[in-house]
Design an enzyme around this catalytic site. Structure first.
Site, short mmCIF file in Angstrom:
data_model
loop_
_atom_site.label_atom_id
_atom_site.label_comp_id
_atom_site.label_asym_id
_atom_site.label_seq_id
_atom_site.Cartn_x
_atom_site.Cartn_y
_atom_site.Cartn_z
N ASP A 391 0.85 -1.24 -0.26
CA ASP A 391 -0.09 -0.06 0.04
C ASP A 391 0.90 1.41 0.15
O ASP A 391 2.06 1.08 0.08
CB ASP A 391 -0.82 -0.16 1.38
N GLU A 394 2.34 4.68 -4.42
CA GLU A 394 2.52 5.52 -5.67
C GLU A 394 3.91 6.22 -5.92
O GLU A 394 4.01 6.47 -7.17
CB GLU A 394 1.30 6.64 -5.40
N ASP A 466 -9.39 3.52 -2.44
CA ASP A 466 -10.34 3.94 -1.37
C ASP A 466 -11.61 4.39 -1.88
O ASP A 466 -11.71 5.51 -1.93
CB ASP A 466 -9.64 5.03 -0.49
#
Length: 806
Positions: A391, A394, A466
């Protein structure tokens, strides 16, 4: 460097040369390389440097020469293959891809073609009449992207909406569809890029990258599905996943302490709701530091994992890339010592704030950084962790504005942040995948990533980030999963029930039914929200959820076979109708664009929880075959549009004409014995249909050396053929039971030439729903009348023949 200028066009070809299947062109301001890959993809590479940059993380195979015939007609070069012609105009340099009839599939804008504004490279393509654009992976909005523009820049976008862009993953591959056929284009440039499909103009569509080369691949095929298969041959395919990863996965932000984890597991088992996976979010760590365990919340993780394993549960833990700057933290000490962090140009590590506080970040684009990460995974794997959830990759940090001057190794090809940004998450997933293999060489890795780039499917599944707990987001997620599938990422899912916001019971119940038919099935919600385990939203919701989760587990043999097909040829598990019926206009209608095929033989029509009726389009114009309502066997003619009931407990699902659907008994987890009987549900069609049934141990790599069982199944209107077993794996199924749907008045059934009997039976796909409220409405579950026959599931060929009464 060759001379460039503002708004510089590529210009005329001054001279060119050919070496085997590669042509090199020297224009006024650039060098162009055109070559045909053996798999059938044309690569066009344009640079203003003196040599081409061939480094890429996306491509999964070395270049092999393809074969074409070259013909020159004045200033035109015609490069001909059996699938079409690449036409190159020399003055000025322009490219057109033609179909076998000589009509254009895609062509550069005659005036602009390839050009630059400073370092920013552009590629302009002429819009074809009524051209539709599909793909681009993880994007919101409509199935058809015509008239819209999108940005590829991996972004932590909490609570995104329909229309939000960019999101977490960047996959610069799309397909165009119009009356002349279909084509695909993959732009392999990891810099920030934009795709404009006719937004704010009606003349051209275009692609632009803010730096780097113009490097693109052109694909043709009989339909978009064939093009997706070629694209995955180039960028790689998902390996067979562990079977447990196809079961229900339960997650929340966060389950802690360990007593809560045990309670969730016990509730699943005591309530007889199947599940395989429980996730641990950041609160399992000591101070949110990766490779650690919180000493009081999880004092003995190894025992916890062992106890959960006895109940049939695997545990997946979250892994964030930020390494806290803390002298007493072993990961920080070793990372500094080995020099594996991303640095500023002066050699000092980049520091940014995330969950643990101020952090450094491993350079996953370096072999050394990936090896360091893989080594450190051992401590977590030794505790019994089965999979990893990467997670914040990015990479994300508080503030969301990383200094662009930081530098990356990029496996010896030094890169700026602007070039490495979009591949960072993919390389973190790669390091995690490699770490799994290093420390558990006999187990298939499971990695779930938030960020990715083209080729991410080789290392990880993706989920759509999300999302929000609304009906609209449920339907948006369906479109995103279909888009990811056609863009090479077959193993994907969304947060069932929604991450942000409080989901209401009807929306949750509907979402679980939709999630049942998704490639990855994960329930997830965020901190401070109500619980979203199936039992947490009332008895009726729990029963509906249990029904569909049980169906998911009964369908695992079908789903696992679909993953085998994907690993073999890149066919997605969740398939937009556009892949096979791209030229039927109705599939792009807002009423029908959410529909998808789950594997080759089931069509799902997702619908909002509050809708009790919905319109459904049944693709296959011009056919006399019928789809069948999965719950009632009611037939619907191909090419028709019908209004179908959609009560909360009955999601509209349909068997395609000629469907072949294997089932086994429901199990509580994938390690449980599926029984000795395999049900094979077959549906009438006037056409011949096929299904490849595949089974193996569900874990390990023995299947690569022949330890599998594969049967080719062929169905006609009057026969069923099952090929001899290929492979050495002994399946648990000793009997096969055929259930006939839509076959009217079968008589004279023969099994391997011997007369067999047929038995009438009432069958239901879902269990009954108790009436918890005496004053409330009943929720009837329909039964269908079928005829069945049962016989031994021999390893040799099996042949059924029957006649239908006039």
């Amino acid at each position: 460097m060759l001379q460039s200028k503002l708004n510089a066009a590529i210009g005329n070809v001054q001279h060119w040369k050919q070496e085997q299947s590669t042509l090199t062109f020297y224009t006024d301001i650039a060098i162009v390389r055109v070559r045909l890959w053996q798999l059938g993809a044309w690569q066009v590479q344009v640079t203003q440097q003196h040599e081409f940059n061939d480094f890429t993380y996306a491509i999964d195979q070395p270049f092999e020469d393809g074969s074409f015939e070259l013909e020159q007609v004045n200033e035109l070069l015609l490069l001909k293959t059996k699938e079409g012609t690449l036409e190159i105009n020399l003055k000025p340099f322009r490219v057109r891809l033609l179909n076998t009839s000589g009509n254009p599939l895609v062509e550069e804008d005659p005036a602009f073609g390839s050009s630059w504004i400073g370092q920013q490279v552009f590629h302009y393509r002429k819009l074809q009449p009524n051209e539709k654009f599909i793909g681009l992976g993880e994007k919101t909005e409509r199935l058809n992207r015509a008239g819209r523009a999108y940005t590829n820049w991996n972004t932590d976008h909490f609570g995104y909406k329909d229309g939000s862009d960019p999101l977490y993953a960047s996959i610069p591959f799309f397909m165009g569809v119009h009356s002349n056929g279909a084509y695909g284009i993959f732009y392999d440039n990891s810099h920030k890029s934009e795709f404009n499909f006719g937004a704010s103009n009606n003349r051209f569509s275009f692609y632009t990258a803010y730096d780097g080369e113009l490097n693109y691949y052109l694909f043709t095929g009989e339909n978009p599905l064939a093009i997706t298969q070629k694209y995955t041959a180039l960028t790689g395919r998902t390996q067979m996943p562990p079977r447990w990863s196809l079961g229900l996965q339960q997650c929340r932000y966060s389950y802690y302490p360990e007593a809560e984890v045990r309670m969730v597991a016990q509730n699943y088992r005591s309530r007889q709701i199947p599940a395989d996976v429980i996730y641990l979010d950041i609160h399992y760590m000591d101070g949110f530091k990766v490779f650690t365990w919180h000493p009081s919340r999880f004092p003995d993780p190894k025992k916890l994992m062992a106890d959960l394993a006895e109940q049939g549960f695997k545990v997946v833990t979250i892994m964030d890339p930020g390494i806290k700057v803390e002298d007493s933290y072993h990961a920080y000490q070793s990372g500094i010592g080995e020099g594996i962090f991303v640095n500023y140009p002066d050699g000092t590590p980049w520091t940014a704030m995330v969950w643990p506080g101020w952090c450094h970040f491993p350079d996953f684009t370096s072999e050394k950084g990936r090896a360091w990460w893989a080594h450190n995974l051992k401590a977590v794997i030794d505790a019994g962790i089965a999979g990893f959830w990467t997670d914040m990759n990015e990479p994300a940090s508080w503030g969301q504005h990383t200094p662009p001057l930081i530098e990356f190794n990029q496996d010896g090809h030094k890169a700026s942040f602007n070039e490495a940004h979009n591949v960072y998450g993919m390389q973190m997933a790669r390091a995690t995948y490699d770490g799994n293999l290093k420390h558990q060489p006999s187990k298939r890795p499971f990695v779930l990533s938030r960020a990715g780039y083209a080729g991410i499917q080789r290392y990880a599944a993706l989920w759509t980030g999300d999302n929000q707990a609304t009906n609209d987001h449920m339907l948006l997620g369906v479109r995103m999963l279909s888009s990811l599938g056609m863009s090479g990422v077959a193993f994907a899912g969304m947060d069932v029930g929604g991450f942000e916001g409080e989901v209401n019971p009807p929306t949750y119940a509907r979402w679980v039914s939709v999630g049942t038919f998704s490639p990855m099935f994960r329930i997830h919600t965020m901190i401070n929200n109500r619980d979203t385990e199936p039992w947490a939203l009332g008895e009726t919701t729990e029963t509906i959820a249990r029904n569909y989760i049980n169906l998911r587990y009964r369908l695992l043999s079908y789903l696992y076979s679909c993953f085998y097909q994907n690993a073999t040829d890149g066919t997605p598990i969740q398939r937009s109708l556009a892949l096979e019926y791209a030229h039927e206009e109705d599939i792009y209608d807002v009423k029908f664009e959410n529909q998808f095929f789950f594997g080759p033989h089931l069509m799902v029509s997702p619908v909002a929880a509050y809708k009790e009726f919905t319109k459904v389009y049944f693709p296959g114009e011009g056919s006399d075959n019928f789809y069948y309502n999965l719950w009632t066997d009611e037939p619907y003619l191909s090419g028709s549009t019908e209004i179908v009931e959609s009560p909360l407990h009955l999601l509209p699902v349909f068997a395609k004409p000629g469907a072949i659907i294997p089932l086994h008994k429901s199990i509580q987890h994938t390690s449980e014995d599926p029984g000795v009987e395999l049900e094979l549900h077959i549906y009438h069609s006037e056409d011949t249909t096929n299904f490849t049934w595949y089974y193996d141990a569900g874990e390990g790599f023995g299947y690569k050396s022949g330890e599998y069982a594969l049967r080719e199944i062929e169905l006609t209107a009057e026969s069923l053929s099952i090929s001899p077993k290929d492979g050495s794996y002994e399946v648990p199924f000793k009997w096969v039971k055929i259930m006939f749907h839509g076959f009217e008045n079968i008589k004279a059934l023969l099994v391997n030439g011997k007369e067999a009997t047929l038995q009438p039976e009432k069958f239901t796909w879902l269990a009954g729903l108790p009436n918890f409220d005496p004053l409330g409405p009943d929720l009837p579950v329909p039964y269908v009348d079928v005829v069945t026959t049962q016989f031994e599931f021999l390893n040799d060929a099996i042949q059924l023949n029957w006649q239908l009464e006039e």
